[in-house]
Write a protein that holds these residues in place. Structure first.
Motif, mmCIF file in Angstrom:
data_model
loop_
_atom_site.group_PDB
_atom_site.id
_atom_site.type_symbol
_atom_site.label_atom_id
_atom_site.label_comp_id
_atom_site.label_asym_id
_atom_site.label_seq_id
_atom_site.Cartn_x
_atom_site.Cartn_y
_atom_site.Cartn_z
ATOM 1 N N ALA A 195 0.810 -1.029 -0.037
ATOM 2 C CA ALA A 195 -0.004 0.034 -0.103
ATOM 3 C C ALA A 195 0.911 1.367 0.120
ATOM 4 O O ALA A 195 1.972 1.171 0.142
ATOM 5 N N PHE A 196 0.231 2.504 0.210
ATOM 6 C CA PHE A 196 1.005 3.608 0.245
ATOM 7 C C PHE A 196 0.752 4.278 1.633
ATOM 8 O O PHE A 196 -0.429 3.950 2.272
ATOM 9 N N PRO A 197 1.775 4.917 2.163
ATOM 10 C CA PRO A 197 1.742 5.574 3.194
ATOM 11 C C PRO A 197 0.599 6.649 3.431
ATOM 12 O O PRO A 197 0.405 7.205 2.386
ATOM 13 N N ARG A 198 -0.014 7.043 4.646
ATOM 14 C CA ARG A 198 -1.328 7.765 4.605
ATOM 15 C C ARG A 198 -1.055 9.174 4.287
ATOM 16 O O ARG A 198 -1.700 9.693 3.513
ATOM 17 N N TYR A 204 -7.735 10.027 0.596
ATOM 18 C CA TYR A 204 -7.893 8.475 -0.019
ATOM 19 C C TYR A 204 -7.613 7.460 0.797
ATOM 20 O O TYR A 204 -8.316 6.579 0.549
ATOM 21 N N TYR A 205 -6.596 7.531 1.517
ATOM 22 C CA TYR A 205 -6.130 6.481 2.358
ATOM 23 C C TYR A 205 -7.294 6.201 3.422
ATOM 24 O O TYR A 205 -7.630 5.100 3.415
ATOM 25 N N ASP A 206 -7.950 7.194 3.996
ATOM 26 C CA ASP A 206 -8.886 7.024 4.943
ATOM 27 C C ASP A 206 -10.265 6.355 4.241
ATOM 28 O O ASP A 206 -10.911 5.531 4.613
ATOM 29 N N TYR A 207 -10.529 6.880 3.021
ATOM 30 C CA TYR A 207 -11.622 6.591 2.198
ATOM 31 C C TYR A 207 -11.383 5.010 1.709
ATOM 32 O O TYR A 207 -12.368 4.048 2.131
ATOM 33 N N LEU A 208 -10.432 4.532 1.257
ATOM 34 C CA LEU A 208 -10.053 3.022 0.925
ATOM 35 C C LEU A 208 -10.047 2.211 2.494
ATOM 36 O O LEU A 208 -10.663 1.043 2.433
ATOM 37 N N LEU A 209 -9.468 2.644 3.293
ATOM 38 C CA LEU A 209 -9.248 1.898 4.704
ATOM 39 C C LEU A 209 -10.915 1.550 5.270
ATOM 40 O O LEU A 209 -10.969 0.656 5.522
ATOM 41 N N GLU A 210 -11.644 2.717 5.220
ATOM 42 C CA GLU A 210 -13.099 2.630 5.937
ATOM 43 C C GLU A 210 -14.050 1.573 4.894
ATOM 44 O O GLU A 210 -14.479 0.757 5.501
#
Length: 300
Positions: A195-198, A204-210
């Protein structure tokens, strides 16, 4: 010395007569005579030899005539260039873009058409992630940006919605996963993930994780790298799987298998962003071309 001195001089030199030059450029003969005399006084040489049947150029006058033509040639070129810049047909334009948006679709079509329609514009294309592009746009380092918009834009930045993108699963081909049906997200539980670091793109990181959490997946991240190209290189090496933008579907990777998700319906808005009030005609031409492409695109 003024440009009218050179115009009068050229007219007399080519006509070999003050009278004919006067009729040609619609200026009285005494006025032309006075201006030529002033010109000769200013440069300190005699340009014409007066005869009973007209005038002929002195050797100094012949050289001066060649140089005067050069001056007007350069002036004409400068005028044409200025008009082309004002019309958005000459100059330079710096456009940021996300690499995965340029493999297929509207973004590469826009680059190709603009280069074809505006060969006098130097189009500098700069691959950056979305937050980097927005920062560069606000700072005035780039003129436009193809970005994924998951955050509100800063004040003074406008955007044109272009498309919506989803996500794909990228797995190493050596895993031997079936390629003819969609994958459920929970099948990735226990699998190594790249993955990519937050900090690269927090929204986008938070959107994908949720979305993954809601679908029953806890990501087991074994490597973090900042670009999708680097992510896919690690997938190619067999380090792990990755959830990537579906724009990569057109990316030819020998060791990576792309699979559709059955239950991860992410929607990522792609847009073109630019500074409000940017007066650059080349940018205005680019935006008009982009809107034209949108109008031509099939519905949906």
């Amino acid at each position: 010395m003024e440009l009218r001195h050179l115009r009068y001089f050229i007219a007399v030199a080519e006509s070999r007569s003050f009278r004919v030059a006067s009729e040609r450029i619609h200026v009285t003969q005494p006025a032309i005579t006075r201006q030529i005399r002033d010109l000769e006084t200013e440069i300190g040489v005699t340009l014409f030899q007066r005869t009973s049947v007209g005038v002929v150029l002195t050797p100094a006058g012949e050289l001066f005539l060649r140089e005067a033509h050069t001056v007007f040639s350069l002036l004409g070129a400068a005028t044409r260039s200025a008009r082309r810049v004002a019309a958005g047909l000459e100059g330079g334009l710096r456009i940021g873009f996300i690499e995965n948006s340029s493999w297929d679709g509207l973004v590469p079509d826009a680059f190709a058409r603009y280069q074809s329609e505006s060969p006098g514009i130097y189009l500098e294309l700069l691959p950056m992630n979305s937050p980097e592009q927005i920062e560069s746009l606000v700072a005035g380092h780039i003129d436009g940006a193809f970005v994924y918009m998951l955050d509100p834009l800063p004040a003074g930045i406008l955007s044109i919605p272009l498309a919506r993108r989803g996500v794909l699963l990228a797995v190493p081909r050596q895993w031997g996963w079936p390629h003819d049906h969609a994958v459920c997200v929970n099948q990735l539980n226990g699998k190594p993930i790249v993955a990519f670091p937050r900090h690269t793109y927090p929204a986008y990181y938070d959107y994908l994780l949720e979305a993954c959490n809601q679908a029953g997946l806890t990501l087991d991240v074994v490597q973090e790298v900042s670009t999708e190209a680097a992510i896919l290189s690690l997938v190619s090496a067999g380090i792990g799987a990755a959830i990537v933008n579906d724009g990569n579907r057109s990316r030819p990777l020998a060791r990576v298998q792309f699979l559709e998700f059955a239950d991860l319906p992410l929607s990522i808005p792609l847009a073109f962003a630019y500074r409000e009030g940017n007066p650059d005609p080349a940018l205005a031409h680019f935006i008009a071309m982009l809107k034209s492409l949108l109008d031509e695109a099939p519905a949906g």
